[in-house]
Design a protein around this motif. Structure first.
Motif, PDB file in Angstrom:
ATOM      1  N   LYS A   4      13.533   3.044   6.139  1.00  0.00           N
ATOM      2  CA  LYS A   4      13.660   4.437   6.772  1.00  0.00           C
ATOM      3  C   LYS A   4      12.276   5.071   6.807  1.00  0.00           C
ATOM      4  N   GLU A   5      12.337   6.325   7.450  1.00  0.00           N
ATOM      5  CA  GLU A   5      11.062   7.066   7.612  1.00  0.00           C
ATOM      6  C   GLU A   5      10.633   7.485   6.217  1.00  0.00           C
ATOM      7  N   SER A   6       9.478   7.567   5.825  1.00  0.00           N
ATOM      8  CA  SER A   6       8.797   7.904   4.673  1.00  0.00           C
ATOM      9  C   SER A   6       9.241   6.850   3.601  1.00  0.00           C
ATOM     10  N   ASP A   7       9.905   5.705   3.724  1.00  0.00           N
ATOM     11  CA  ASP A   7      10.229   4.859   2.517  1.00  0.00           C
ATOM     12  C   ASP A   7       8.799   4.254   1.970  1.00  0.00           C
ATOM     13  N   ARG A   8       8.721   4.008   0.953  1.00  0.00           N
ATOM     14  CA  ARG A   8       7.599   3.242   0.079  1.00  0.00           C
ATOM     15  C   ARG A   8       7.759   1.935   0.726  1.00  0.00           C
ATOM     16  N   LEU A   9       6.508   1.358   1.023  1.00  0.00           N
ATOM     17  CA  LEU A   9       6.288   0.032   1.416  1.00  0.00           C
ATOM     18  C   LEU A   9       6.526  -1.060   0.137  1.00  0.00           C
ATOM     19  N   PRO A  10       6.945  -2.150   0.300  1.00  0.00           N
ATOM     20  CA  PRO A  10       6.756  -3.147  -0.905  1.00  0.00           C
ATOM     21  C   PRO A  10       5.501  -3.277  -1.608  1.00  0.00           C
ATOM     22  N   GLU A  11       4.366  -3.288  -0.685  1.00  0.00           N
ATOM     23  CA  GLU A  11       2.964  -3.187  -1.111  1.00  0.00           C
ATOM     24  C   GLU A  11       2.482  -2.508  -0.006  1.00  0.00           C
ATOM     25  N   PRO A  12       1.080  -1.370  -0.437  1.00  0.00           N
ATOM     26  CA  PRO A  12       0.275  -0.998   0.476  1.00  0.00           C
ATOM     27  C   PRO A  12      -0.191  -1.980   1.711  1.00  0.00           C
ATOM     28  N   ILE A  13      -0.435  -1.648   2.735  1.00  0.00           N
ATOM     29  CA  ILE A  13      -0.842  -2.422   3.793  1.00  0.00           C
ATOM     30  C   ILE A  13      -2.145  -1.947   4.520  1.00  0.00           C
ATOM     31  N   PHE A  14      -3.177  -2.763   5.071  1.00  0.00           N
ATOM     32  CA  PHE A  14      -4.234  -2.314   5.397  1.00  0.00           C
ATOM     33  C   PHE A  14      -4.030  -2.335   6.995  1.00  0.00           C
ATOM     34  N   SER A  44     -10.752  -1.223   0.765  1.00  0.00           N
ATOM     35  CA  SER A  44      -9.689  -0.054   0.934  1.00  0.00           C
ATOM     36  C   SER A  44      -8.441  -0.232   0.144  1.00  0.00           C
ATOM     37  N   LEU A  45      -7.883  -1.381   0.001  1.00  0.00           N
ATOM     38  CA  LEU A  45      -6.784  -1.558  -0.681  1.00  0.00           C
ATOM     39  C   LEU A  45      -6.873  -1.237  -2.071  1.00  0.00           C
ATOM     40  N   ASP A  46      -8.271  -1.521  -2.789  1.00  0.00           N
ATOM     41  CA  ASP A  46      -8.403  -1.269  -4.153  1.00  0.00           C
ATOM     42  C   ASP A  46      -8.502   0.325  -4.294  1.00  0.00           C
ATOM     43  N   LEU A  47      -9.492   1.002  -3.370  1.00  0.00           N
ATOM     44  CA  LEU A  47      -9.662   2.504  -3.453  1.00  0.00           C
ATOM     45  C   LEU A  47      -8.331   3.180  -3.451  1.00  0.00           C
ATOM     46  N   TYR A  48      -7.417   2.586  -2.477  1.00  0.00           N
ATOM     47  CA  TYR A  48      -6.173   3.329  -2.269  1.00  0.00           C
ATOM     48  C   TYR A  48      -5.141   2.942  -3.821  1.00  0.00           C
ATOM     49  N   ALA A  49      -5.313   1.807  -4.111  1.00  0.00           N
ATOM     50  CA  ALA A  49      -4.454   1.936  -5.351  1.00  0.00           C
ATOM     51  C   ALA A  49      -5.230   2.690  -6.642  1.00  0.00           C
ATOM     52  N   GLN A  50      -6.328   2.825  -6.564  1.00  0.00           N
ATOM     53  CA  GLN A  50      -6.908   3.756  -7.601  1.00  0.00           C
ATOM     54  C   GLN A  50      -6.693   5.263  -7.568  1.00  0.00           C
ATOM     55  N   GLY A  51      -6.705   5.464  -6.322  1.00  0.00           N
ATOM     56  CA  GLY A  51      -6.498   7.142  -5.914  1.00  0.00           C
ATOM     57  C   GLY A  51      -4.976   7.318  -6.183  1.00  0.00           C
ATOM     58  N   ALA A  52      -4.092   6.516  -5.534  1.00  0.00           N
ATOM     59  CA  ALA A  52      -2.738   6.585  -5.410  1.00  0.00           C
ATOM     60  C   ALA A  52      -2.124   6.693  -6.818  1.00  0.00           C
ATOM     61  N   ILE A  64       1.388  14.095  -7.058  1.00  0.00           N
ATOM     62  CA  ILE A  64       1.182  14.073  -5.587  1.00  0.00           C
ATOM     63  C   ILE A  64       1.441  12.286  -5.132  1.00  0.00           C
ATOM     64  N   ILE A  65       1.977  12.402  -4.148  1.00  0.00           N
ATOM     65  CA  ILE A  65       2.200  11.110  -3.334  1.00  0.00           C
ATOM     66  C   ILE A  65       0.951  11.053  -2.521  1.00  0.00           C
ATOM     67  N   ILE A  66       0.088   9.881  -2.474  1.00  0.00           N
ATOM     68  CA  ILE A  66      -0.736   9.817  -1.016  1.00  0.00           C
ATOM     69  C   ILE A  66       0.002   8.728  -0.346  1.00  0.00           C
ATOM     70  N   ALA A  67       0.670   9.135   0.703  1.00  0.00           N
ATOM     71  CA  ALA A  67       1.446   8.355   1.548  1.00  0.00           C
ATOM     72  C   ALA A  67       0.555   7.068   2.234  1.00  0.00           C
ATOM     73  N   ASP A  68      -0.700   7.712   2.735  1.00  0.00           N
ATOM     74  CA  ASP A  68      -1.506   7.044   3.505  1.00  0.00           C
ATOM     75  C   ASP A  68      -2.923   7.670   3.661  1.00  0.00           C
ATOM     76  N   THR A  69      -3.970   6.970   3.887  1.00  0.00           N
ATOM     77  CA  THR A  69      -5.168   7.366   4.017  1.00  0.00           C
ATOM     78  C   THR A  69      -6.153   6.807   4.737  1.00  0.00           C
ATOM     79  N   LYS A  70      -7.361   7.229   5.109  1.00  0.00           N
ATOM     80  CA  LYS A  70      -8.360   6.419   5.793  1.00  0.00           C
ATOM     81  C   LYS A  70      -9.638   6.594   5.092  1.00  0.00           C
ATOM     82  N   PHE A  71     -10.331   5.701   5.224  1.00  0.00           N
ATOM     83  CA  PHE A  71     -11.737   5.347   4.703  1.00  0.00           C
ATOM     84  C   PHE A  71     -12.728   5.000   5.553  1.00  0.00           C
ATOM     85  N   GLU A  72     -14.177   5.503   5.117  1.00  0.00           N
ATOM     86  CA  GLU A  72     -15.190   4.925   5.944  1.00  0.00           C
ATOM     87  C   GLU A  72     -16.162   4.196   5.203  1.00  0.00           C
ATOM     88  N   PHE A  73     -16.854   3.327   5.718  1.00  0.00           N
ATOM     89  CA  PHE A  73     -17.811   2.570   4.749  1.00  0.00           C
ATOM     90  C   PHE A  73     -18.933   2.278   5.820  1.00  0.00           C
TER      91      PHE A  73
END
Length: 294
Positions: free
Chosen positions: A138-148, A183-191, A199-208
């Protein structure tokens, strides 16, 4: 309060983005987050007072907290050789002195929840950027694991979502893999940290960017402009979520007789005030500190 919509530093080359004015100081850059706000690919004529300070202070918080190499040198404008007539007070709290890097041409998006363009794509194909997802989400469902789910940067308009295979074609397998893993590691740390604060961090974008052979984190980090922040106590899958960002602005614009192809209207005072409050709340909830420019 008067929003800061444009900065001026005489004698320095400048590039102006939707929000940031980027000045070249030779060996380093000065990133100044203005109070400009964009919606539907337009920079609006109204600004949100202190928005740039909120974004800068949140990024500074994450740069200090996350386990990663990054480009931030200082947030103190007194460290800069600025002309005497520059208003340093207006730059305070919204400036980052950073290392120059060779910027990777990929927006490194991580999604932990199904929302936005990812939700639209999933409804059509059951995939997001080539990543197959389970049926029945469904919309806004948590994913089984974060995806890049990377994207190609666009100078104007929306960035274009691409597959990991396309990313490999652009930057090579080694760099693409490094960008994904970082990206996946930083999202895991931050989320994980944000969730502790409600606060739920649903998604984000990083730059390198690459410097001295190393890929390091640059730009802004895990802010309400680069991420979807949802209050955990209001989270309910199956619908859009309340958020700590410019949703008040988008909602108001949707009620106006504006075709989104011509210059946008000025924002009313109450929309500006409520949007500012949401940005400040995001900072205070995340950091546990009172916003200094109240």
């Amino acid at each position: 309060m008067t929003p800061l919509l444009r900065t001026e530093i005489p004698g320095r080359p400048v590039r102006r983005g939707k929000v940031r004015d980027v000045y070249d100081f030779g060996d380093f850059l000065l990133l100044v987050a203005t109070d400009r706000i964009s919606a539907f690919d337009w920079v609006l004529p109204s600004g949100i007072p202190d928005k740039g300070r909120v974004l800068t202070q949140i990024s500074d918080f994450w740069f200090r907290r996350l386990q990663v190499q990054h480009h931030l040198i200082s947030t103190n404008v007194s460290d800069l050789p600025l002309p005497a007539d520059v208003d340093r007070e207006s730059l305070a709290g919204r400036s980052m002195i950073v290392r120059k890097t060779q910027v990777a041409p990929i927006e490194c998006v991580v999604r932990g929840y199904l929302s936005g363009s990812g939700w639209k794509e999933y409804q059509q194909s059951g995939e997001v950027c080539g990543v197959k997802l389970p049926p029945g989400l469904k919309e806004s469902d948590r994913l089984p694991e974060p995806i890049f789910t990377p994207a190609i940067k666009a100078e104007t308009g929306h960035d274009e979502n691409v597959s990991f295979a396309t990313t490999c074609n652009i930057v090579g397998l080694e760099v693409a893999t490094r960008l994904r893993d970082l990206s996946l590691d930083l999202y895991a740390q931050g989320a994980a940290y944000a969730l502790e604060k409600g606060i739920i961090i649903a998604d984000t974008k990083f730059e390198f960017g690459r410097v001295e052979g190393e890929m390091i984190l640059i730009d802004e980090v895990l802010t309400p402009d680069s991420s979807r922040f949802w209050p955990q106590n209001a989270y309910e899958p199956g619908r859009p979520q309340a958020s700590y960002d410019k949703q008040f602005v988008r909602d108001w614009l949707e009620t106006q007789p504006w075709d989104k192809n011509s210059p946008p209207p000025e924002l009313p005072d109450d929309v500006i005030r409520r949007t500012r409050e949401k940005y400040v709340e995001a900072y205070e909830v995340l950091t546990g500190q009172e916003f200094a420019w109240k």
